[in-house]
Write a protein that holds these residues in place. Structure first.
Motif, mmCIF file in Angstrom:
data_model
loop_
_atom_site.group_PDB
_atom_site.id
_atom_site.type_symbol
_atom_site.label_atom_id
_atom_site.label_comp_id
_atom_site.label_asym_id
_atom_site.label_seq_id
_atom_site.Cartn_x
_atom_site.Cartn_y
_atom_site.Cartn_z
ATOM 1 N N THR A 31 0.596 -1.072 0.069
ATOM 2 C CA THR A 31 -0.058 -0.150 0.027
ATOM 3 C C THR A 31 0.859 1.220 -0.327
ATOM 4 O O THR A 31 1.871 1.384 0.639
ATOM 5 C CB THR A 31 -0.910 -0.022 1.140
ATOM 6 O OG1 THR A 31 -1.734 -1.041 1.001
ATOM 7 C CG2 THR A 31 -1.911 1.213 1.303
ATOM 8 N N ASN A 33 0.774 5.326 0.214
ATOM 9 C CA ASN A 33 -0.356 6.636 0.479
ATOM 10 C C ASN A 33 0.467 7.856 0.249
ATOM 11 O O ASN A 33 1.338 8.231 0.958
ATOM 12 C CB ASN A 33 -0.488 6.277 2.132
ATOM 13 C CG ASN A 33 -1.515 5.236 2.338
ATOM 14 O OD1 ASN A 33 -2.434 4.896 1.897
ATOM 15 N ND2 ASN A 33 -0.991 4.692 3.796
ATOM 16 N N ARG A 357 -1.518 -0.990 -4.122
ATOM 17 C CA ARG A 357 -2.461 -0.140 -3.877
ATOM 18 C C ARG A 357 -1.981 1.199 -3.612
ATOM 19 O O ARG A 357 -1.202 1.449 -2.723
ATOM 20 C CB ARG A 357 -3.384 -0.868 -2.789
ATOM 21 C CG ARG A 357 -4.669 0.129 -2.384
ATOM 22 C CD ARG A 357 -5.748 0.198 -3.488
ATOM 23 N NE ARG A 357 -6.733 0.841 -2.787
ATOM 24 C CZ ARG A 357 -8.070 1.010 -3.427
ATOM 25 N NH1 ARG A 357 -8.258 0.401 -4.542
ATOM 26 N NH2 ARG A 357 -8.949 1.840 -3.090
ATOM 27 N N ASN A 359 -3.043 5.012 -2.997
ATOM 28 C CA ASN A 359 -3.908 6.061 -2.526
ATOM 29 C C ASN A 359 -3.481 7.557 -2.337
ATOM 30 O O ASN A 359 -2.125 7.937 -2.602
ATOM 31 C CB ASN A 359 -4.275 5.606 -1.034
ATOM 32 C CG ASN A 359 -4.949 4.528 -0.878
ATOM 33 O OD1 ASN A 359 -5.894 3.650 -1.637
ATOM 34 N ND2 ASN A 359 -4.504 3.670 0.195
ATOM 35 N N SER A 401 -7.786 6.383 -5.638
ATOM 36 C CA SER A 401 -6.977 5.372 -5.811
ATOM 37 C C SER A 401 -6.982 4.488 -6.995
ATOM 38 O O SER A 401 -8.036 4.518 -7.766
ATOM 39 C CB SER A 401 -7.442 4.422 -4.564
ATOM 40 O OG SER A 401 -7.642 5.002 -3.405
ATOM 41 N N SER A 403 -5.582 0.237 -7.942
ATOM 42 C CA SER A 403 -5.033 -1.030 -7.522
ATOM 43 C C SER A 403 -4.231 -1.612 -8.936
ATOM 44 O O SER A 403 -4.838 -1.934 -9.877
ATOM 45 C CB SER A 403 -6.070 -2.049 -6.952
ATOM 46 O OG SER A 403 -6.408 -1.507 -5.868
#
Length: 563
Positions: A31, A33, A357, A359, A401, A403
């Protein structure tokens, strides 16, 4: 840690630890961010021990794209014959010009004045004579600006001769005091243990505190297989020791990292990049297990190996390092450059089908272009002339976001996921943040009014090459021509200030900064012109620098912008 490579490799093979032990189950998610800033990009892990030699080994055109942060090189007059070499290599003062051009700083490893490793102690009279000669040579090198530390000893936990020289703690104090009698400016760094050890550090730091000989930078090595797993615990423990002893926080340098069996595995490099950035390491350097002058195996015959490419992608990062959350063995480091709206993710460490992922992409628009590339796994003696294209596709951004599947991963491969606006992406970098640049005898700060949130201040030193203050911008431009350069700055003195400006060894010009609203308050710019060659160039803005008379007043730097 050198000349133990062969024996240590045998031990690792016997233990079944020759390769990393990534999870084999698929389906993990890394992930990213983008909106959570970790720190400014400074390419913390881009460095090496004995990484650079004189002449074309390695060539500057291979160094520039890596944005090298820091090196450890032998001292002036070195006699060290590391790893079977027949002639000494890489004297820090002899390579200083190349190191500066590449954008790096360096420690001088003083005990490498000895020809043998492990070091063969002679006497205190011999050692102190050597120290005087080395330090005086550095002080006399008035054109050299990139020595930011004397490494007083190397791996004293097994190379210090206690029976002949007394305890290392007492030897540290005696040598520290001698160096300070000769040079009161250059930092002293250590203790450079071969492994992290709580009890050793408590003993060392207690003595150093009580004798007023604390190191300016704390150093240890991370050389075990999968040693990146221990970095967080080691940093936390070290900071607790500082607090318990009432010692102000020291910068941390891991100036040797990666085991001999893992140093040439691209995904292992990614793990180290990620944890060093995440846990506040100031600088880190690939270990010297084999040959010198090859960027520690990133080059073979002066051309890239597969491990070069994750460092090249890491070198492309600008703006801020942003938060990454690993998924089991799937690890990564990521940056966001808000001026180009580029998200750059370097990842690896897992096999099978996995996902990234991302974001916080709202600023990039409703759709983005995603390019996926991998490094290959050639090892250190086979060249990989270019990274391997995997895929390129346009993704719709939903709720800020996306993926991205990364299928058929190989656990040793490193991968780059580059995310740009689907249309109107920048073709070259025009803005360079001061906090991303090479900052010498000055400091990085944050401000809400600064471009990308950071700036460089306390650019105050002008006395000599050991404490002169400047910022070096390593820039890459598409063509040879004259460029307009806007400089974002602050000047809270209430009077006009000046810096010296030079580029690619040019004559010095003067940049004038009218007073602004106050320190750390940005939005003001001045404009000048620089004539650059196509490709890589170095632009220096200096309060003080060799062959420059010195600036007047004081100014803080936010960025430069080329057009």
């Amino acid at each position: 840690m050198r000349r133990k490579a062969a024996a240590l490799t045998v031990l690792l093979v016997t233990a079944g630890l020759v390769v990393p032990s990534p999870a084999q189950a698929a389906g993990n998610t890394l992930t990213v961010n983008v909106g959570t800033v970790v720190r400014p990009v400074t390419h913390v892990a881009a460095g090496g021990l004995y990484a650079v030699d004189t002449g074309s080994k390695p060539p500057l055109d291979q160094l520039y794209p890596l944005r090298l942060n820091h090196l450890t090189q032998p001292p002036p007059g070195t006699q060290q014959l590391g790893n079977g070499a027949t002639t000494p290599c890489c004297d820090g003062l002899q390579v200083a010009g190349k190191v500066t051009s590449a954008g790096a700083q360096q420690f001088l490893r003083l005990p490498d004045i000895y020809p043998n490793f492990p070091y063969r102690w002679v006497s205190w009279a011999d050692w102190e004579s050597k120290v005087r000669t080395m330090v005086n040579a550095r002080v006399a090198a008035t054109g050299t600006t990139n020595v930011d530390g004397y490494e007083l000893w190397n791996e004293p936990d097994w190379t210090w001769n206690t029976s002949a020289a007394g305890t290392f703690n007492a030897g540290w104090t005696r040598t520290h005091r001698l160096i300070r009698s000769l040079d009161t400016v250059t930092p002293i760094v250590g203790p450079s243990h071969s492994i992290y050890n709580h009890d050793w550090l408590v003993s060392f730091l207690t003595n150093a505190r009580d004798t007023a000989t604390l190191p300016d930078v704390i150093v240890w090595h991370e050389l075990d297989n999968d040693s990146y797993l221990n970095v967080q615990a080691h940093v936390n423990d070290y900071r607790a020791i500082e607090r318990s002893l009432g010692i102000s926080p020291r910068p941390i340098s891991i100036n040797e990292y990666a085991s001999p069996s893992q140093v040439d595995i691209p995904s292992v490099a990614v793990h180290y990049m990620a944890v060093f950035e995440r846990h506040g390491i100031r600088s880190a350097e690939r270990a010297y297990w084999y040959e010198a002058g090859t960027l520690n195996g990133l080059l073979h015959n002066n051309a890239p190996t597969s491990s070069y490419w994750p460092y090249r992608w890491y070198g492309d990062m600008a703006g801020n390092i942003v938060q990454t959350v690993p998924g089991s063995w799937l690890e990564g480091v990521a940056s966001y450059d808000p001026t180009r709206r580029f998200v750059n993710v370097v990842l690896g460490g897992d096999s099978g089908n996995n996902t990234v992922r991302v974001n916080g992409l709202g600023a990039l628009g409703s759709s983005v272009r995603v390019t996926l590339t991998r490094s290959g796994t050639t090892g250190r003696t086979t060249n990989q002339s270019a990274p391997i294209a995997v895929s390129s596709a346009t993704y719709t951004v939903s709720g800020g976001s996306i993926s991205v599947p990364v299928n058929n991963m190989h656990a040793w491969d490193a991968y780059q996921l580059l995310i740009t606006p689907a249309s109107g992406a920048a073709t070259w970098q025009q803005r360079y943040e001061a906090e991303n640049a090479t900052v010498v005898n000055a400091n990085r700060f944050s401000s809400g009014s600064a471009s990308s949130g950071g700036y460089v201040g306390q650019i105050d030193g002008s006395a000599n090459s050991r404490n002169q203050s400047f910022v070096d911008f390593l820039v890459n431009v598409p063509s040879a021509r004259s460029y307009t350069m806007n400089i974002g700055y602050a000047n809270g003195t209430g009077a006009t200030a000046t810096h010296g400006l030079a580029f690619n060894g040019s004559a010095w010009q003067t940049v004038t900064y009218p007073p602004t609203a106050g320190w750390g308050v940005f939005g003001s710019t001045v404009t000048t012109t620089v004539t650059l060659r196509a490709g890589w160039n170095t632009i220096r803005l200096a309060k003080g620098s060799p062959f420059f008379a010195g600036g007047t007043g004081y100014a803080e730097l936010d960025y430069i912008h080329l057009s």
